[in-house]
Design an enzyme around this catalytic site. Sequence first.
Site, PDB file in Angstrom:
ATOM      1  N   ARG A 218      27.885  11.591 116.658  1.00 15.75           N
ATOM      2  CA  ARG A 218      27.503  11.505 118.081  1.00 15.75           C
ATOM      3  C   ARG A 218      27.363  12.876 118.732  1.00 15.75           C
ATOM      4  NH1 ARG A 218      31.105   7.404 117.377  1.00 15.75           N
ATOM      5  NH2 ARG A 218      30.142   5.351 117.358  1.00 15.75           N
ATOM      6  N   LYS A 240      14.262  19.624 123.470  1.00 11.86           N
ATOM      7  CA  LYS A 240      13.646  18.447 122.836  1.00 11.86           C
ATOM      8  C   LYS A 240      13.808  18.554 121.326  1.00 11.86           C
ATOM      9  CE  LYS A 240       9.847  17.412 126.027  1.00 11.86           C
ATOM     10  NZ  LYS A 240       8.372  17.417 126.129  1.00 11.86           N
ATOM     11  N   GLU A 282       0.033  29.365 122.487  1.00 12.87           N
ATOM     12  CA  GLU A 282       1.046  28.932 123.461  1.00 12.87           C
ATOM     13  C   GLU A 282       1.400  30.084 124.412  1.00 12.87           C
ATOM     14  OE1 GLU A 282       1.795  25.817 123.656  1.00 12.87           O
ATOM     15  OE2 GLU A 282       1.316  25.018 121.669  1.00 12.87           O
ATOM     16  N   LYS A 320       8.373  29.647 129.781  1.00 12.72           N
ATOM     17  CA  LYS A 320       8.861  28.305 129.459  1.00 12.72           C
ATOM     18  C   LYS A 320      10.262  28.093 130.035  1.00 12.72           C
ATOM     19  CE  LYS A 320       9.367  24.527 126.426  1.00 12.72           C
ATOM     20  NZ  LYS A 320       8.978  23.799 125.249  1.00 12.72           N
ATOM     21  N   GLU A 330      10.995  16.886 132.471  1.00 13.35           N
ATOM     22  CA  GLU A 330       9.555  16.644 132.544  1.00 13.35           C
ATOM     23  C   GLU A 330       9.169  15.597 133.582  1.00 13.35           C
ATOM     24  OE1 GLU A 330       7.921  16.730 128.619  1.00 13.35           O
ATOM     25  OE2 GLU A 330       5.907  16.251 129.320  1.00 13.35           O
ATOM     26  N   ARG A 334       7.266  20.589 134.539  1.00 14.39           N
ATOM     27  CA  ARG A 334       7.254  20.786 133.084  1.00 14.39           C
ATOM     28  C   ARG A 334       5.970  20.243 132.452  1.00 14.39           C
ATOM     29  NH1 ARG A 334      12.253  20.118 128.683  1.00 14.39           N
ATOM     30  NH2 ARG A 334      10.956  20.542 126.885  1.00 14.39           N
ATOM     31  N   ASN A 338       1.816  21.053 129.282  1.00 18.07           N
ATOM     32  CA  ASN A 338       0.872  20.276 128.469  1.00 18.07           C
ATOM     33  C   ASN A 338      -0.557  20.786 128.587  1.00 18.07           C
ATOM     34  OD1 ASN A 338       2.830  18.545 127.475  1.00 18.07           O
ATOM     35  ND2 ASN A 338       2.695  17.202 129.258  1.00 18.07           N
ATOM     36  N   HIS A 341      -3.151  20.450 125.884  1.00 15.15           N
ATOM     37  CA  HIS A 341      -2.589  19.584 124.850  1.00 15.15           C
ATOM     38  C   HIS A 341      -3.197  18.191 124.819  1.00 15.15           C
ATOM     39  CE1 HIS A 341       0.219  22.814 124.299  1.00 15.15           C
ATOM     40  NE2 HIS A 341       0.892  22.154 123.374  1.00 15.15           N
ATOM     41  N   HIS A 345      -4.405  17.602 121.322  1.00 11.81           N
ATOM     42  CA  HIS A 345      -3.838  16.601 120.403  1.00 11.81           C
ATOM     43  C   HIS A 345      -4.931  15.751 119.771  1.00 11.81           C
ATOM     44  CE1 HIS A 345       0.638  16.477 121.766  1.00 11.81           C
ATOM     45  NE2 HIS A 345       0.440  17.251 120.716  1.00 11.81           N
ATOM     46  N   HIS A 357      -1.997  23.174 115.096  1.00  9.37           N
ATOM     47  CA  HIS A 357      -1.671  22.787 116.462  1.00  9.37           C
ATOM     48  C   HIS A 357      -2.179  23.859 117.439  1.00  9.37           C
ATOM     49  CE1 HIS A 357       0.594  20.961 119.703  1.00  9.37           C
ATOM     50  NE2 HIS A 357       1.118  22.137 119.988  1.00  9.37           N
TER      51      HIS A 357
HETATM   52  P1  NAD Z   1       6.668  25.247 111.060  1.00  8.14           P
HETATM   53  O1  NAD Z   1       8.089  25.073 111.332  1.00  8.14           O
HETATM   54  O2  NAD Z   1       6.025  24.295 110.118  1.00  8.14           O
HETATM   55  O3  NAD Z   1       6.412  26.735 110.551  1.00  8.14           O
HETATM   56  C1  NAD Z   1       5.123  27.116 110.145  1.00  8.14           C
HETATM   57  C2  NAD Z   1       5.132  27.720 108.742  1.00  8.14           C
HETATM   58  O4  NAD Z   1       5.665  29.046 108.799  1.00  8.14           O
HETATM   59  C3  NAD Z   1       5.996  26.954 107.752  1.00  8.14           C
HETATM   60  O5  NAD Z   1       5.349  26.945 106.518  1.00  8.14           O
HETATM   61  C4  NAD Z   1       7.259  27.803 107.666  1.00  8.14           C
HETATM   62  O6  NAD Z   1       7.906  27.661 106.447  1.00  8.14           O
HETATM   63  C5  NAD Z   1       6.700  29.193 107.834  1.00  8.14           C
HETATM   64  N1  NAD Z   1       7.605  30.198 108.396  1.00  8.14           N
HETATM   65  C6  NAD Z   1       8.497  30.045 109.392  1.00  8.14           C
HETATM   66  N2  NAD Z   1       9.036  31.221 109.718  1.00  8.14           N
HETATM   67  C7  NAD Z   1       8.502  32.155 108.917  1.00  8.14           C
HETATM   68  C8  NAD Z   1       8.654  33.549 108.795  1.00  8.14           C
HETATM   69  N3  NAD Z   1       9.448  34.250 109.614  1.00  8.14           N
HETATM   70  N4  NAD Z   1       7.948  34.186 107.829  1.00  8.14           N
HETATM   71  C9  NAD Z   1       7.099  33.489 107.030  1.00  8.14           C
HETATM   72  N5  NAD Z   1       6.890  32.171 107.116  1.00  8.14           N
HETATM   73  C10 NAD Z   1       7.592  31.501 108.052  1.00  8.14           C
HETATM   74  O7  NAD Z   1       5.774  25.161 112.387  1.00  8.14           O
HETATM   75  P2  NAD Z   1       5.907  25.802 113.835  1.00  8.14           P
HETATM   76  O8  NAD Z   1       4.535  26.160 114.218  1.00  8.14           O
HETATM   77  O9  NAD Z   1       6.985  26.816 113.926  1.00  8.14           O
HETATM   78  O10 NAD Z   1       6.392  24.541 114.716  1.00  8.14           O
HETATM   79  C11 NAD Z   1       5.605  23.379 114.786  1.00  8.14           C
HETATM   80  C12 NAD Z   1       6.508  22.213 115.115  1.00  8.14           C
HETATM   81  O11 NAD Z   1       7.108  22.414 116.382  1.00  8.14           O
HETATM   82  C13 NAD Z   1       5.793  20.875 115.199  1.00  8.14           C
HETATM   83  O12 NAD Z   1       6.529  19.927 114.475  1.00  8.14           O
HETATM   84  C14 NAD Z   1       5.820  20.519 116.670  1.00  8.14           C
HETATM   85  O13 NAD Z   1       5.861  19.139 116.904  1.00  8.14           O
HETATM   86  C15 NAD Z   1       7.088  21.204 117.103  1.00  8.14           C
HETATM   87  N6  NAD Z   1       7.153  21.500 118.532  1.00  8.14           N
HETATM   88  C16 NAD Z   1       8.262  21.107 119.209  1.00  8.14           C
HETATM   89  C17 NAD Z   1       8.404  21.386 120.553  1.00  8.14           C
HETATM   90  C18 NAD Z   1       9.654  20.999 121.267  1.00  8.14           C
HETATM   91  O14 NAD Z   1       9.706  21.087 122.508  1.00  8.14           O
HETATM   92  N7  NAD Z   1      10.688  20.597 120.574  1.00  8.14           N
HETATM   93  C19 NAD Z   1       7.387  22.088 121.233  1.00  8.14           C
HETATM   94  C20 NAD Z   1       6.277  22.487 120.509  1.00  8.14           C
HETATM   95  C21 NAD Z   1       6.164  22.187 119.157  1.00  8.14           C
END
Ligand code: NAD
Length: 428
Positions: A218, A240, A282, A320, A330, A334, A338, A341, A345, A357
């Site tokens: 929990r 999130k 972003e 942010k 949100e 907030r 988007n 987006h 999306h 993305h």
């Molecule tokens: P990711 O975590 O898949 O990382 C992208 C790639 O980079 C992966 O292959 C990873 O292994 C590699 N990588 C990471 N750090 C590295 C480094 N320092 N050196 C070399 N390679 C590295 O993707 P992302 O773009 O970081 O995040 C995308 C995710 O975030 C999605 O799932 C999306 O839904 C989520 N997201 C969440 C929120 C939220 O508010 N929680 C907001 C936006 C996006």
Amino acid sequence: ARGEPRVVALGGGALINPDARRLAEETGQILCLSASLENLISRLDPASGDRPLLAGNLAERLSHLLAERADHYRSFEHQLVVDGLEISELVWKAQQQLGAFRVSGMGPAYDVRIQRGGLGQLGSYFSTLGLKDPVAVVTDNNVAGRCLENVMTSLKSAGYHPYAYSIEPGEEHKTIETVLSVWDFFIKAGIERRSTVVALGGGVVGDLTGFAAAAFLRGVAWVNLPTTLLAMVDSSLGGKTGVDLPQAKNLVGSFYPPRLVLADPEVLGTLPARELRGGLAEVIKHGIIDDPELFNRCAEGWTFITGNIDWVVRRGMAVKLKVISTDPYEKGLRQALNLGHTIGHGIEIASNFQLTHGESVAIGMAAEAHLAEVLNLAEPGLVQCVVDALKQVGLPTTIPMGLDLARVVEAMQFDKKRAAGKVQFALP
Ligand code: NAD
């Protein structure tokens, strides 16, 4: 200066002494506040008699003193001119300058730090925050080879007993099955309610590990160490967490803020260019929302960005943070995040995720800027301005030929931001 973290307010002459300055620089960060002569005079009461350096003609003495110390004051990296700013604005700008934020609005307040080389200091952050053993570190196979040893060594040298687990990289592994394997790891690592979980990686690792921590027993404390630009400026902030289901992305999750977010821009050195560009989409979005200087500097292109990546991270995160502090759940502002987006999306899905993305959001921002112009919400010229900035960093701005537009629209219909049967847009 040594010991518990604190803010120390020093008089204007305190750091002229080289020993005092060395001590301050070794143990903390220095922010030099300055004000106009008029402002200073209005704040000083010459009759109080406890400022011997300013005895006599106040304006004359003060301008002399300022001139004498001008080089000294200029020599500090972090500067803040206080004239005309409210205290709350000053506090915000100070946090922005130092890359040290205190975030509230969702659960207990927590720290967000941007520190080059910070991963190697993780152990001392843990001690300071009173975080508890055993520690379970979750990362992915790409990040493990680059950053894990640093994190483990730092934790061990602060007396912790960390265990590590590495998942397969990529969005396709942001699933409940992976969460099950992470829980299995938590059990083997002896994680209890007072233990600490660490996410070391991009948004996938952060979202998934945060969710695993939220539900395990929990809720156990967790720390987020974002290693992509996108994770730093976006996904690590705002609490999130969640995973994807076969039906849609991020369908299951919770709001569960970490105890600490520590972004170390040094790790971005190994990030593939395409991932860096995705994060920049972003950053540019944040510039459009609330930071014209950030937008304009990014629009200068790669030379500025790569030469000033720490600044870009700090400013990108700050927008942010400001938004989520105002509207954590949100309900209003907030939603501005988007921007790009809704169409983005749709494009991401219609491309079967061949476009990243960030690339999809870039196209979405250009299209939504166009929408804003057509609806007379934005002045003519906005589209060009947004498109130029995106192109400058190598991001796409038009929907690729051959993409099924009906599918884009269909995917937009199912967007979770749809409210009262309508597709919603956050327009510039
Ligand atoms: P990711 O975590 O898949 O990382 C992208 C790639 O980079 C992966 O292959 C990873 O292994 C590699 N990588 C990471 N750090 C590295 C480094 N320092 N050196 C070399 N390679 C590295 O993707 P992302 O773009 O970081 O995040 C995308 C995710 O975030 C999605 O799932 C999306 O839904 C989520 N997201 C969440 C929120 C939220 O508010 N929680 C907001 C936006 C996006």
